[in-house]
Scaffold this motif. Structure first.
Motif, PDB file in Angstrom:
ATOM      1  N   LEU A   1      -1.250 -38.467 -13.591  1.00  0.00           N
ATOM      2  CA  LEU A   1      -1.998 -38.808 -14.432  1.00  0.00           C
ATOM      3  C   LEU A   1      -3.214 -39.430 -12.772  1.00  0.00           C
ATOM      4  CD1 LEU A   1      -1.219 -40.744 -17.755  1.00  0.00           C
ATOM      5  CD2 LEU A   1      -2.137 -39.078 -17.229  1.00  0.00           C
ATOM      6  N   SER A   2      -4.403 -38.983 -13.430  1.00  0.00           N
ATOM      7  CA  SER A   2      -5.323 -39.726 -12.566  1.00  0.00           C
ATOM      8  C   SER A   2      -6.968 -40.183 -12.711  1.00  0.00           C
ATOM      9  CB  SER A   2      -5.964 -38.609 -10.707  1.00  0.00           C
ATOM     10  OG  SER A   2      -6.093 -37.194 -11.443  1.00  0.00           O
ATOM     11  N   VAL A   3      -7.605 -41.004 -11.908  1.00  0.00           N
ATOM     12  CA  VAL A   3      -8.844 -41.001 -12.620  1.00  0.00           C
ATOM     13  C   VAL A   3     -10.066 -40.343 -10.891  1.00  0.00           C
ATOM     14  CG1 VAL A   3     -11.136 -42.674 -12.682  1.00  0.00           C
ATOM     15  CG2 VAL A   3      -7.838 -43.007 -13.894  1.00  0.00           C
TER      16      VAL A   3
ATOM     17  N   ARG B   1      -8.470 -49.621 -15.131  1.00  0.00           N
ATOM     18  CA  ARG B   1      -8.368 -49.542 -17.037  1.00  0.00           C
ATOM     19  C   ARG B   1      -8.997 -48.344 -16.810  1.00  0.00           C
ATOM     20  NH1 ARG B   1     -13.205 -50.302 -19.314  1.00  0.00           N
ATOM     21  NH2 ARG B   1     -14.221 -50.685 -17.828  1.00  0.00           N
ATOM     22  N   LEU B   2      -9.461 -47.291 -16.468  1.00  0.00           N
ATOM     23  CA  LEU B   2      -8.939 -45.139 -16.686  1.00  0.00           C
ATOM     24  C   LEU B   2      -7.642 -45.148 -17.066  1.00  0.00           C
ATOM     25  CD1 LEU B   2     -12.807 -44.314 -15.681  1.00  0.00           C
ATOM     26  CD2 LEU B   2     -11.946 -45.171 -18.309  1.00  0.00           C
ATOM     27  N   LEU B   3      -6.569 -46.087 -15.835  1.00  0.00           N
ATOM     28  CA  LEU B   3      -5.667 -44.812 -15.842  1.00  0.00           C
ATOM     29  C   LEU B   3      -4.548 -45.810 -16.974  1.00  0.00           C
ATOM     30  CD1 LEU B   3      -5.197 -45.390 -12.397  1.00  0.00           C
ATOM     31  CD2 LEU B   3      -4.283 -43.323 -13.663  1.00  0.00           C
ATOM     32  N   PHE B   4      -4.860 -47.032 -17.154  1.00  0.00           N
ATOM     33  CA  PHE B   4      -4.101 -47.504 -18.091  1.00  0.00           C
ATOM     34  C   PHE B   4      -3.922 -46.956 -19.573  1.00  0.00           C
ATOM     35  CE2 PHE B   4      -3.210 -51.092 -20.971  1.00  0.00           C
ATOM     36  CZ  PHE B   4      -1.812 -50.869 -21.085  1.00  0.00           C
TER      37      PHE B   4
ATOM     38  N   GLN C   1     -16.026 -38.976 -10.407  1.00  0.00           N
ATOM     39  CA  GLN C   1     -16.543 -38.483 -11.218  1.00  0.00           C
ATOM     40  C   GLN C   1     -16.360 -39.642 -12.585  1.00  0.00           C
ATOM     41  OE1 GLN C   1     -15.421 -36.376 -10.248  1.00  0.00           O
ATOM     42  NE2 GLN C   1     -16.304 -35.804  -8.679  1.00  0.00           N
ATOM     43  N   GLU C   2     -15.230 -40.394 -13.161  1.00  0.00           N
ATOM     44  CA  GLU C   2     -14.820 -40.661 -14.204  1.00  0.00           C
ATOM     45  C   GLU C   2     -15.304 -42.008 -14.094  1.00  0.00           C
ATOM     46  OE1 GLU C   2     -11.144 -38.662 -16.533  1.00  0.00           O
ATOM     47  OE2 GLU C   2     -10.966 -39.071 -14.584  1.00  0.00           O
ATOM     48  N   GLN C   3     -14.687 -42.669 -13.215  1.00  0.00           N
ATOM     49  CA  GLN C   3     -15.302 -43.606 -12.993  1.00  0.00           C
ATOM     50  C   GLN C   3     -16.468 -43.855 -12.651  1.00  0.00           C
ATOM     51  OE1 GLN C   3     -12.600 -43.419  -8.707  1.00  0.00           O
ATOM     52  NE2 GLN C   3     -12.370 -46.010  -9.545  1.00  0.00           N
ATOM     53  N   THR C   4     -17.237 -42.959 -11.812  1.00  0.00           N
ATOM     54  CA  THR C   4     -19.390 -43.383 -12.285  1.00  0.00           C
ATOM     55  C   THR C   4     -19.718 -43.268 -13.505  1.00  0.00           C
ATOM     56  OG1 THR C   4     -18.751 -42.312 -10.087  1.00  0.00           O
ATOM     57  CG2 THR C   4     -21.384 -42.181 -11.690  1.00  0.00           C
TER      58      THR C   4
ATOM     59  N   ALA D   1       2.509 -51.335 -12.278  1.00  0.00           N
ATOM     60  CA  ALA D   1       3.792 -50.276 -13.032  1.00  0.00           C
ATOM     61  C   ALA D   1       2.850 -49.094 -13.367  1.00  0.00           C
ATOM     62  CB  ALA D   1       3.381 -50.783 -14.231  1.00  0.00           C
ATOM     63  N   ILE D   2       1.216 -49.608 -13.673  1.00  0.00           N
ATOM     64  CA  ILE D   2       0.526 -47.875 -13.998  1.00  0.00           C
ATOM     65  C   ILE D   2       0.026 -46.799 -13.051  1.00  0.00           C
ATOM     66  CG2 ILE D   2      -2.581 -47.875 -14.406  1.00  0.00           C
ATOM     67  CD1 ILE D   2      -2.317 -50.232 -15.431  1.00  0.00           C
ATOM     68  N   GLU D   3       0.351 -47.792 -11.717  1.00  0.00           N
ATOM     69  CA  GLU D   3       0.422 -46.676 -10.530  1.00  0.00           C
ATOM     70  C   GLU D   3       1.756 -45.989 -10.561  1.00  0.00           C
ATOM     71  OE1 GLU D   3      -1.830 -45.949  -8.333  1.00  0.00           O
ATOM     72  OE2 GLU D   3      -2.961 -47.494  -7.828  1.00  0.00           O
TER      73      GLU D   3
END
Length: 324
Positions: A109-111, A155-158, A114-117, A99-101
């Protein structure tokens, strides 16, 4: 996220890893082509017989993966037990990620890497090195770097989905920082597990089992009187060493423990506790920009309401249902 949400995410990851690990162990220890007992012909005949007699299972599911006192345990029985213990959480997590995808693609929306890091760097604060952080995650929770990156991405996407329509202005951010200066000072945090029993004798009995090598999480599920944490293996998550909501004697004891060391029984409200230190962190101060971004997101998430309700709404939006 709040402590409960972080704990939930980690526990679901643990459940997935345990299911995969259990199947991998069976494959490695008992390859399907190999007999389980010394008499190869007899072992193969019995294995094949199980598969043929049970019309509801494929030959693989009828495969005997262990014996106790001559009695067989089949792959189907193993899978059924894993599904009973972890299936609901794992399936919900898989449905939520689908569902998030879908929602992320619909909302563009995307992550970024750099945000993951940055998120992983924040998680690793307080460890002596990045290598130590990944080592602890692997040894204590069975999570590889790749698995952590995947979890962080979802988690960041959600979170982006949840807060996209919530506007927090600069005045709110600055006011919160001014009123909560103590939250942003470097502080020690302890990641603890516990088992809460009614009596000291019960705690002593559990402690003896732990000394004999039994698994802490399994004993917590079996014996702990704390119904909320018991199902999560007694995991309390990260707690500030001076958190006033936890027993001061217990936290004083915990602060003196080494990683993976246990202590107890400790008299607390509600009974007697046995504790285990999973990890220790020392938080560090953030730059002004990162601090404001973190506070802005925190305030937006608080306005959004409970994350489990947000999950339910997203699942409902995409008609997520289980086949009975």
């Amino acid at each position: 996220m709040k402590k409960y949400e972080v704990l939930k995410a980690v526990v679901i990851l643990q459940a997935v890893c345990m299911v995969v690990l259990a199947v991998v162990v069976v494959v490695k220890v008992w390859p399907w082509q190999q007999p389980l007992i010394g008499d190869g012909a007899q072992g193969n005949e019995e294995s094949e017989g199980v598969g043929e007699k049970d019309g509801n299972h494929s030959p693989d599911k009828g495969q005997i993966v262990a014996r106790v006192g001559g009695e067989p345990i089949t792959m189907a029985e193993l899978q059924a037990e894993l599904h009973k213990q972890y299936g609901e959480n794992v399936l919900r997590d898989m449905m939520l990620r689908k569902a998030i995808e879908l929602e992320a693609a619909k909302s563009n929306l995307s992550v970024s890497p750099q945000e993951q890091t940055r998120e992983l760097e924040a998680m690793a604060e307080g460890y002596e090195s990045e290598a130590e952080f990944y080592s602890v995650m692997q040894e204590q929770l069975g999570l590889s770097k790749e698995r952590l990156l995947l979890d962080v991405r979802y988690r960041l996407l959600f979170e982006k989905i949840v807060v996209r329509s919530i506007d927090i202005d600069d005045n709110e951010v600055e006011q919160y920082i001014a009123e909560h200066q103590d939250e942003f000072e470097p502080r020690e945090q302890l990641h603890l597990q516990w088992i809460l029993t009614e009596t000291e004798q019960q705690a002593d009995d559990v402690l003896e089992k732990l000394i004999e090598g039994e698994d802490f999480a399994m004993l917590a599920r079996t014996y702990s009187q704390d119904s909320f944490t018991a199902e999560y293996g007694g995991d309390l998550g990260l707690i500030d060493a001076d958190d006033p909501f936890y027993d001061s004697e217990m936290m004083d004891t915990a602060s003196r423990l080494q990683i993976a060391e246990m202590a107890g029984p400790i008299a607390v409200d509600g009974g007697f506790a046995i504790i285990r230190l999973v990890e220790r962190r020392m938080t560090t101060s953030m730059t002004e920009d990162r601090l404001k971004d973190a506070v802005r997101k925190q305030l937006a998430l608080e306005q959004a309401g409970p994350m489990n309700e947000q999950e339910d709404m997203l699942l409902a939006k995409y008609n997520a249902v289980k086949n009975e």
